[in-house]
Scaffold this motif. Structure first.
Motif, mmCIF file in Angstrom:
data_model
loop_
_atom_site.group_PDB
_atom_site.id
_atom_site.type_symbol
_atom_site.label_atom_id
_atom_site.label_comp_id
_atom_site.label_asym_id
_atom_site.label_seq_id
_atom_site.Cartn_x
_atom_site.Cartn_y
_atom_site.Cartn_z
ATOM 1 N N UNK A 76 1.215 -1.537 0.131
ATOM 2 C CA UNK A 76 -0.122 -0.182 -0.285
ATOM 3 C C UNK A 76 0.561 1.149 0.553
ATOM 4 N N UNK A 77 1.153 1.410 -0.627
ATOM 5 C CA UNK A 77 2.240 3.218 -0.975
ATOM 6 C C UNK A 77 1.119 4.706 -1.431
ATOM 7 N N UNK A 78 1.829 4.916 -0.553
ATOM 8 C CA UNK A 78 0.946 6.467 -0.549
ATOM 9 C C UNK A 78 2.120 7.515 -1.843
ATOM 10 N N UNK A 79 1.700 8.034 -3.027
ATOM 11 C CA UNK A 79 2.322 9.253 -3.231
ATOM 12 C C UNK A 79 2.440 10.702 -3.065
ATOM 13 N N UNK A 80 1.261 11.128 -2.295
ATOM 14 C CA UNK A 80 1.131 12.206 -1.443
ATOM 15 C C UNK A 80 0.026 11.731 -0.045
ATOM 16 N N UNK A 81 -0.326 12.899 0.084
ATOM 17 C CA UNK A 81 0.559 13.881 0.758
ATOM 18 C C UNK A 81 2.132 14.207 0.367
ATOM 19 N N UNK A 82 2.451 13.138 1.142
ATOM 20 C CA UNK A 82 3.738 12.747 0.577
ATOM 21 C C UNK A 82 4.151 11.271 0.928
ATOM 22 N N UNK A 83 5.437 10.116 0.391
ATOM 23 C CA UNK A 83 5.388 8.739 0.085
ATOM 24 C C UNK A 83 5.829 8.559 1.389
ATOM 25 N N UNK A 84 4.745 7.233 1.373
ATOM 26 C CA UNK A 84 5.234 6.291 2.839
ATOM 27 C C UNK A 84 4.729 4.752 1.823
ATOM 28 N N UNK A 85 5.321 3.919 2.553
ATOM 29 C CA UNK A 85 4.571 2.489 2.022
ATOM 30 C C UNK A 85 4.950 1.530 3.329
ATOM 31 N N UNK A 86 3.927 0.610 2.839
ATOM 32 C CA UNK A 86 3.783 -0.343 3.745
ATOM 33 C C UNK A 86 3.533 -1.652 2.919
ATOM 34 N N UNK A 87 3.997 -2.094 3.892
ATOM 35 C CA UNK A 87 4.981 -3.842 2.813
ATOM 36 C C UNK A 87 4.579 -5.347 3.675
ATOM 37 N N UNK A 88 3.255 -5.991 3.345
ATOM 38 C CA UNK A 88 3.143 -6.956 4.566
ATOM 39 C C UNK A 88 2.596 -8.588 3.380
ATOM 40 N N UNK A 89 4.588 -9.327 3.940
ATOM 41 C CA UNK A 89 5.117 -10.381 3.465
ATOM 42 C C UNK A 89 4.340 -11.771 3.992
ATOM 43 N N UNK A 90 3.169 -11.321 4.566
ATOM 44 C CA UNK A 90 2.381 -12.745 5.727
ATOM 45 C C UNK A 90 2.585 -12.760 6.819
ATOM 46 N N UNK A 91 3.587 -12.458 7.276
ATOM 47 C CA UNK A 91 4.292 -12.661 8.476
ATOM 48 C C UNK A 91 4.697 -11.455 9.400
ATOM 49 N N UNK A 92 4.916 -9.981 8.368
ATOM 50 C CA UNK A 92 5.490 -8.914 8.849
ATOM 51 C C UNK A 92 5.221 -8.022 7.693
ATOM 52 N N UNK A 93 4.857 -6.813 9.087
ATOM 53 C CA UNK A 93 4.129 -5.550 8.014
ATOM 54 C C UNK A 93 4.847 -4.131 8.091
ATOM 55 N N UNK A 94 6.070 -3.638 7.603
ATOM 56 C CA UNK A 94 7.371 -3.464 7.427
ATOM 57 C C UNK A 94 6.061 -1.925 7.045
ATOM 58 N N UNK A 95 6.655 -0.618 7.647
ATOM 59 C CA UNK A 95 6.015 0.494 6.883
ATOM 60 C C UNK A 95 7.304 1.864 7.223
ATOM 61 N N UNK A 96 7.627 2.174 5.917
ATOM 62 C CA UNK A 96 8.453 2.841 5.483
ATOM 63 C C UNK A 96 8.326 4.137 4.896
ATOM 64 N N UNK A 97 8.630 4.883 6.004
ATOM 65 C CA UNK A 97 8.665 6.657 6.014
ATOM 66 C C UNK A 97 9.648 7.520 5.440
ATOM 67 N N UNK A 98 9.352 7.527 4.241
ATOM 68 C CA UNK A 98 11.205 7.771 3.773
ATOM 69 C C UNK A 98 11.527 9.459 3.703
ATOM 70 N N UNK A 99 10.649 10.190 4.382
ATOM 71 C CA UNK A 99 10.950 11.989 4.790
ATOM 72 C C UNK A 99 11.397 11.246 6.201
ATOM 73 N N UNK A 100 11.210 10.742 6.532
ATOM 74 C CA UNK A 100 11.625 10.933 8.335
ATOM 75 C C UNK A 100 12.599 9.202 8.370
ATOM 76 N N UNK A 101 13.111 8.808 6.896
ATOM 77 C CA UNK A 101 13.659 7.498 7.431
ATOM 78 C C UNK A 101 13.653 6.883 8.326
ATOM 79 N N UNK A 102 12.771 5.853 8.470
ATOM 80 C CA UNK A 102 12.403 5.314 9.152
ATOM 81 C C UNK A 102 11.576 4.332 8.978
ATOM 82 N N UNK A 103 11.870 3.463 9.448
ATOM 83 C CA UNK A 103 11.046 1.713 9.260
ATOM 84 C C UNK A 103 10.635 1.355 10.858
#
Length: 226
Positions: A76-103
């Protein structure tokens, strides 16, 4: 931006009918959702999202793209209002905030459960987790076209409470095509998601739902946990 981050974080933590009962199309409304869950093992497309209901704040808008593969895999990838990516691989959910450089990473476990993600990306056990009814929703049109709506309410547990942060969800269909999702949470906040160019059962690369944190970023949580 802080308000937008709060709205997106709420969606990540959770982390997916116009006629009244009595007519043939009303019966088909629930059937549309059942058929979508059974026949759609994978999907991808774009989305627009509007969050409203916070006192003194204007509606918050976001957009991006998504894909999923049952059970429990999605991007689930947000382009606006700022980039953020949520990825689930079936076991874990990853949230990647590019602006904060934080996962942020956390185990999924049963977190999808009685959430929209549980319907869209989960095991698809609708009747076990939700009470499904036809709904005459206020937002039942799309560009002048009436949508058929199904309302899903999380079932109560033995203590008489729902294991969900939402009161209900509404899924709007244009024919057999999923067009819109409306969520009302327990704080009275409404989120409307419009699905655009929904493509059913596409092929994905083997690593499509794999996430590798970029080098040098802050990682919150323990990626080694299952």
């Amino acid at each position: 931006m802080k308000g937008h981050r709060g709205a997106l974080a709420a969606l990540a933590a959770s982390v997916s009918l116009f006629l009244l009962p009595g007519g043939a199309m009303a019966v088909g409304a629930v059937d549309n959702l059942r058929q979508f869950v059974v026949s759609t093992s994978r999907a991808e497309g774009e989305f627009k999202q509007i969050v409203s209901g916070r006192a003194g704040q204007p509606p918050q808008q976001a957009s991006g793209k998504f894909s999923f593969a049952r059970p429990g895999k999605f991007r689930w990838e947000y382009d606006l209002p700022y980039p953020q990516l949520l990825v689930a691989d079936g076991k874990q959910l990853w949230s990647w905030d590019r602006d904060l450089r934080q996962v942020t990473v956390r185990p999924i476990g049963n977190a999808l459960g009685m959430t929209p993600a549980g319907i869209l990306f989960g095991q698809g056990e609708l009747e076990r987790d939700f009470i499904l009814t036809e709904s005459a929703a206020d937002e039942g049109t799309d560009g002048g076209k009436k949508l058929v709506w199904v309302e899903a309410r999380p079932r109560l547990n033995d203590e008489g409470t729902a294991s969900s942060g939402f009161q209900f969800f509404r899924f709007g269909f244009d024919g057999k095509r999923l067009q819109r999702l409306t969520l009302l949470d327990n704080f009275g906040q409404t989120t409307v998601i419009e699905f655009i160019n929904l493509r059913v059962n596409p092929s994905f690369a083997p690593d499509h739902f794999h996430f590798e944190p970029p080098a040098g970023v802050d990682i919150l949580g323990d990626p080694s946990l299952p």
